[in-house]
Structures are given as C-alpha cells and as structure tokens.
Design an enzyme around this catalytic site. Structure first.
Site, PDB file in Angstrom:
ATOM      1  N   CYS A 129      -9.882 -16.901 -11.533  1.00 21.17           N
ATOM      2  CA  CYS A 129     -11.013 -17.235 -12.386  1.00 21.17           C
ATOM      3  C   CYS A 129     -11.151 -18.752 -12.458  1.00 21.17           C
ATOM      4  CB  CYS A 129     -10.797 -16.651 -13.785  1.00 21.17           C
ATOM      5  SG  CYS A 129     -12.080 -17.091 -14.983  1.00 21.17           S
ATOM      6  N   HIS A 138     -18.931   4.042 -14.585  1.00 22.79           N
ATOM      7  CA  HIS A 138     -17.651   3.480 -14.180  1.00 22.79           C
ATOM      8  C   HIS A 138     -17.780   2.072 -13.628  1.00 22.79           C
ATOM      9  CE1 HIS A 138     -16.611   7.831 -14.254  1.00 22.79           C
ATOM     10  NE2 HIS A 138     -15.626   7.301 -14.963  1.00 22.79           N
ATOM     11  N   GLY A 165     -23.771   9.490  -6.390  1.00 24.52           N
ATOM     12  CA  GLY A 165     -22.594   8.901  -5.764  1.00 24.52           C
ATOM     13  C   GLY A 165     -21.280   9.126  -6.479  1.00 24.52           C
TER      14      GLY A 165
END
Length: 165
Positions: A64, A5, A104
């Site tokens: 950005c 992920h 985790g």
C-alpha cells in the site's frame, strides 16, 4: 446489481482500507516482476493461474502506497464473511425484486445461495448465467450455461435496443 463477494477490479489494503484500481496494481506487478509478466500460465476454472513450480520464487508484491500494508483483491475469500452492510443490501434487494439474475457463480456457498432461494420461495423467477452447475439449478426458471463475459454484452445490447424501440 450487487457484487456480493466483491470484485477483482479493485484491490484493498488490509491495514488502512485504501482501495486501488486493479489496473494500477497490475501495472506495478508487471513492473516489479517482468519475467513473470511474460510467463506462460494455465488459467484454472476459479480464475486462478497455474505456473511452473519455481516461477514465483522471487515474486515482489506491491505494498500500500499510503501505509505500507498488504494488498488483497477486494473479494471475499472462502472462510471470510460478506460485509454485513452488503449482505443486508442484498437481502433487501432480494425481497424487493420482481425477478433475480444470478451471474457467474455456482452459489455453492450459503452467502449467495440463500438469496436465490429466498426469491424462488417468494415465487419470483430466478435466472442464472454460469458455465457450470449451480446449487440453485433446481430453483432456476432459466439458465444460460455460458460465461458471463460472453453473454452479458449481448444481453446489454438487446436490452438497450429494446429501450430505443
């Protein structure tokens, strides 16, 4: 190791895809929001932070530097899909592994749980390091109920010590 992920150690532009080190963006966040950098926050179990209700009214979000686009931690949020190439890599690794270590995650979403289930159904041991309950608890060969940040350095030290012995 596959960060299925993603990782909060990187930040990605949603427009052009440029990837930044999280530390760089963190510095910009603190520079643009000095009062918030000193704010007291309660850390929540999902890694989020709870602030006073009005603490973020004037919050400035860095853009950005390449295209001006919106930045986001380089993670898959609930409702988003794991990139197909990463999912294929994880499936191949689950089929090829001798054992699996899950670190985790609660594995509550199918995108991660399916790989643990795949390994367990193939008779491969599956271990987990996670503070709480996981969806795969019944499949696990071994589980350490602690934070990854406290266990992984100790594990690395023991593995490296075993290699030099």
């Amino acid at each position: 190791m596959i960060e299925l992920h993603g990782s909060i150690h990187a930040v990605r532009c949603l427009s052009c895809g440029t990837v930044y080190e999280r530390a760089q963006i963190q510095n910009e966040l603190e520079q643009f929001n000095p009062a918030l950098a000193r704010a007291e926050a309660t850390i929540l179990p999902d890694g989020d932070a709870q602030l006073e209700p009005d603490a973020d009214i004037a919050f400035h979000i860095p853009a950005c530097s390449r295209c001006g686009g919106m930045l986001q931690p380089d993670v898959v949020f609930f409702g988003d899909g794991v990139p197909a190439a990463r999912s294929a890599e994880a499936e191949q690794a689950a089929r090829a592994c001798d054992a699996m270590l899950v670190v985790g995650t609660s594995l509550m979403v199918l995108s991660g749980f399916r790989f643990a289930r795949m390994a367990a159904e193939a008779g491969k041991p599956v271990a987990a390091i996670n503070r709480g309950v996981t969806r795969a608890d019944a499949l696990l060969t071994f589980k350490i109920g602690a934070s990854a940040e406290s266990v992984l350095p100790q594990l690395a030290t023991r593995v490296l010590a075993g290699k030099s012995a």
